[in-house]
Scaffold this active site. Structure first.
Site, PDB file in Angstrom:
ATOM      1  CB  CYS A  80      -3.385   2.743   0.810  1.00  0.00           C
ATOM      2  SG  CYS A  80      -2.627   4.268   1.406  1.00  0.00           S
ATOM      3  CG  HIS A 115       0.961   1.361   1.326  1.00  0.00           C
ATOM      4  ND1 HIS A 115      -0.251   1.540   0.692  1.00  0.00           N
ATOM      5  CD2 HIS A 115       1.058   0.032   1.573  1.00  0.00           C
ATOM      6  CE1 HIS A 115      -0.847   0.366   0.558  1.00  0.00           C
ATOM      7  NE2 HIS A 115      -0.079  -0.568   1.084  1.00  0.00           N
ATOM      8  CG  ASP A 174      -1.733  -3.545   2.185  1.00  0.00           C
ATOM      9  OD1 ASP A 174      -2.821  -2.955   2.073  1.00  0.00           O
ATOM     10  OD2 ASP A 174      -0.667  -3.094   1.720  1.00  0.00           O
TER      11      ASP A 174
END
Length: 753
Positions: free
Chosen positions: A283, A341, A366
């Site tokens: 991530c 995250h 994202d």
């Protein structure tokens, strides 16, 4: 530099590239090619072979982008002097041109001021001119978003923020856990070599362009659309995306995600591999690369980390976690809590939602491929204001992001007969210390209060209820007033800090909340008037020493109770190696002991995790999960569960510059590392990178290193940009995975000859 035309009514053209690029804040992108920002005028000079009389022979110009340009789509614009050009009544994104006062039309010298509209599609344009029925190609130019222009949907009013979120080429990404916030330097490198080619390819290779090129190019006027395209293109799940994700080794055919220290090397590799995916990312790597592309295209962008981040697969805003009777997490949990995250926030208006600007501002985008959105792996843009207010019906992907920062947690024990026993619920665990780099400094900026109200407050529960039911019957809730809840949030932080102090927290970067505990949820048919109340227990983990990679980890479990008599307890301690996304990788240890909890006294259970036990599993993991299940021997049906995430601190590595650093002049970086463990370090490599210092990552092989021996590595480099730069170092070996170091380098301009 002026370009000359042969045998034409046009003698030459001067694009004034250096001046225009400087005024458009793009001089670091290109020197010879015109790179402009929409909504801002630029100048060029055309020399004609004859005097210019606009009343007799007008000068007409055209700007077009894409393979099928049309005025109606805003991808083709006709304009001229005088502006008597016939246009479609439905023409969009109309360009303008005027004569500068310094021009000399009688001598055929035309100094022109051209203005692309603030809503023009971004991308590569062809600029042409026509005079006396003769046409000439003037230039290929690139048009970007313009956060300096008030008419652009990405306009950002604060110059310091524009410098940080558009122009700055390095920054910080936070990793670790809610107990230990670990800053990591990241090199965005958005103005490095080949970035213009790379970013244009990212736009052209997206699947929407393949499906309908004309519609895709026209939609590039919209920052919402473009950010969604970038989110999909950074991962490689659906198209010719940049990065392939992998959440556990082996990382065959590529690099471990923890290897990367910046975006440019990944994007450059993608370019050189003919746009085949680069292996591998997780991530923070996906977010770092996306931030690079967003900043290049002119969309203000920052990287954000959410600690204890929920991944809610069944969209019920509940994260169910299952443990065996030893407290060990099961592998088949569909929902999960990630230690952290990382995503991006892009700054833009959202006219697609409401015309009053209610949801303008920061938007979550994202690129990590977690769940599909409209059939592709992307996420956002989701307005942060919509997340704050629980407006989960809005585009794009607001429910998913809302769950990441707000979901409630339930822990279950799996009994021997396969049934589930609810042992703990927690409404405050998810969404802590939401962090980004502060503007103009290297400090952490906590932005949790932009995503949600203070945990446990009435407003936070009201919004959670509204997000799940769409029922906002509370008449005391002020939808718009953020400042109204400042006092509430300050009280929340005071309580949180007091809790941390009580659990031996020492610094912001080592926030060490004790593991939480809960008792099993079992109803009793006994008459409470005829029985003695069960004593309640509380469990906390405390670190004996700072947990360092290469040393034994020492903890203790502290048990407190309300018992008035001695209480005989069974204590099961389990240790697992965990990946950062909440999935267990290996069971390392299990100990079962019995102990007596005396009235009004704490019971302390020591926990030792030897280095040799965890060293190999932790090469592919980010934390140790320590679990405790405590039961009263006389009341075994009421177990208590507590957990703690231990993040290991890497041994120190230092990097310094040995001399004054100047553009074009070789200098030396010196890196020092001492082996702290009683094992030989093999397969040692060291990688160097940094925008303005090295045009691409350079990796060297090092010899084996014995106990207490040290490397002193001197590495030569020749800087090619002046200003404050960051040199990044990555050290990898058989026992330590990707230890990071960095130093700030003040690069002086080259000597003038």
């Amino acid at each position: 530099m002026a370009e000359r035309f042969a045998g034409s009514v046009f003698v030459g053209v001067d694009l004034k590239t250096e001046t225009n690029n400087g005024e458009h804040h793009t001089s670091e992108i290109a020197v010879k090619q015109l790179v402009l920002r929409r909504g801002q005028s630029f100048k060029l000079a055309i020399e004609l072979a004859q005097p210019f009389d606009p009343n007799c022979d007008p000068l007409n110009m055209s700007a077009q982008t894409g393979s099928k340009p049309t005025e109606e789509a805003g991808t083709l614009s006709h304009f001229g002097i005088p502006d008597r050009v016939k246009r479609s009544p439905a023409a969009k994104a109309v360009w303008m041109v005027t004569l500068d006062l310094s021009c000399m039309p009688r001598q055929g010298i035309l100094n022109l001021v051209v203005t692309p509209p603030a809503d023009a599609p971004i991308g590569e344009y062809s600029l042409t001119v026509e005079h006396k029925s003769k046409k000439a190609f003037l230039a290929t130019l690139v048009l970007l978003f313009n956060p300096w222009c008030t008419g652009d949907t990405v306009y950002l009013s604060d110059e310091k923020e524009r410098q940080e979120y558009v122009m700055k080429e390095d920054g910080i990404i936070y990793r670790g856990s809610g107990h230990y916030l670990a800053p990591m330097k990241w090199d965005f490198g958005q103005f490095e070599d080949h970035m213009l080619t790379i970013c244009m390819k990212i736009l052209d290779l997206n699947h929407k362009h393949n499906d309908d090129p004309a519609a895709d190019v026209a939609a590039r006027s919209d920052a919402t659309y473009v950010s969604r395209v970038i989110s999909a293109m950074i991962n490689s799940e659906d198209d010719y995306g940049v990065l392939q994700g992998r959440w556990g080794g082996p990382y065959i055919g590529g690099k471990s995600p923890s290897h990367w220290s910046g975006s440019h090397d990944i994007l450059l590799k993608w370019l050189r591999q003919d746009f085949h995916r680069v292996k591998y990312g997780q991530c923070w790597v996906f977010a770092g690369v996306m931030c690079t592309v967003m900043r290049f295209l002119g969309i203000p962008c920052r990287v954000v980390t959410n600690f204890d981040s929920a991944h809610d697969t069944n969209h019920n805003l509940l994260i169910d976690t299952y443990h065996d009777m030893d407290g060990v997490r099961e592998n088949d949990n569909n929902d999960s809590i990630w230690n952290f995250h990382v995503w991006c926030e892009g700054w833009m208006k959202r006219p697609d939602l409401f015309g009053d600007g209610k949801f303008d501002g920061w938007q979550v985008v994202d690129p990590t491929p977690q769940e599909m959105s409209d059939g592709i792996y992307c996420c956002g843009p989701a307005p942060v204001k919509a997340i704050f207010h629980g407006e989960t019906q809005l585009n794009y992907d607001v429910p998913f992001v809302f769950a990441e920062v707000n979901a409630d947690c339930v822990d279950w024990l799996i009994l021997e007969d396969g049934s589930h026993l609810k042992c703990r619920s927690d409404t405050k665990k998810v969404g802590k210390y939401i962090s980004t780099k502060e503007v103009g400094s290297m400090r952490r900026l906590d932005i949790t209060n932009t995503y949600k109200h203070a945990e446990g407050s009435k407003k936070e529960r009201d919004v959670f209820h509204y997000a799940t039911t769409r029922d906002y019957s509370k008449d005391d809730y002020d939808y718009y007033d953020y400042e109204k809840y400042e006092e509430e949030y300050e009280e929340y932080w005071r309580e949180l800090l007091e809790e941390e102090e009580n659990t031996n927290a020492d610094t912001e970067e080592n926030i060490n909340n004790a593991g939480t505990a809960g008792s099993a949820d079992r109803s009793s048919e006994e008459n409470p008037e005829n029985i003695t109340p069960r004593p309640k227990l509380s469990l906390q983990f405390k670190e004996e020493d700072k947990p360092e990679n290469g040393k034994d980890v020492k903890l203790k479990l502290v048990v407190r109770g309300t018992n008035k008599d001695d209480l005989r307890l069974s204590v099961t301690i389990s240790v697992q190696a965990m990946r950062y996304n909440g999935t267990p990788a290996a069971k390392l240890k299990k100990e079962v002991t019995e102990a007596t909890l005396q009235p009004s006294k704490d019971l302390s259970v020591p926990i030792l995790i030897p280095f040799l036990l965890y060293t190999k599993p932790m090469l592919d993991c980010e934390s140790l999960k320590v679990s405790a299940v405590v039961t009263n021997k006389l009341d075994p049906d009421q177990p208590y569960l507590a957990e703690d995430d231990v993040v290991l601190v890497d041994p120190p590595i230092s990097v310094t510059m040995t001399d004054i650093v100047r553009v074009g002049r070789e200098c030396l970086a010196e890196v020092t590392f001492t082996n702290p463990i009683n094992l030989r370090l093999t397969n040692c490599t060291m990688a160097f990178s940094g925008s303005g210092l090295l045009r691409e990552e350079y990796e060297i092989q090092l010899p084996d290193l014995e106990l207490n021996k040290r490397f002193i590595v001197k590495f030569p480099l020749v800087p090619y940009k002046d200003g404050q730069k960051t040199l990044l170092v990555d050290f990898d070996c058989s026992s330590f995975r990707d230890i990071k170091a960095s130093c700030t380098v003040d690069v002086k301009p080259a000597f003038l000859i």
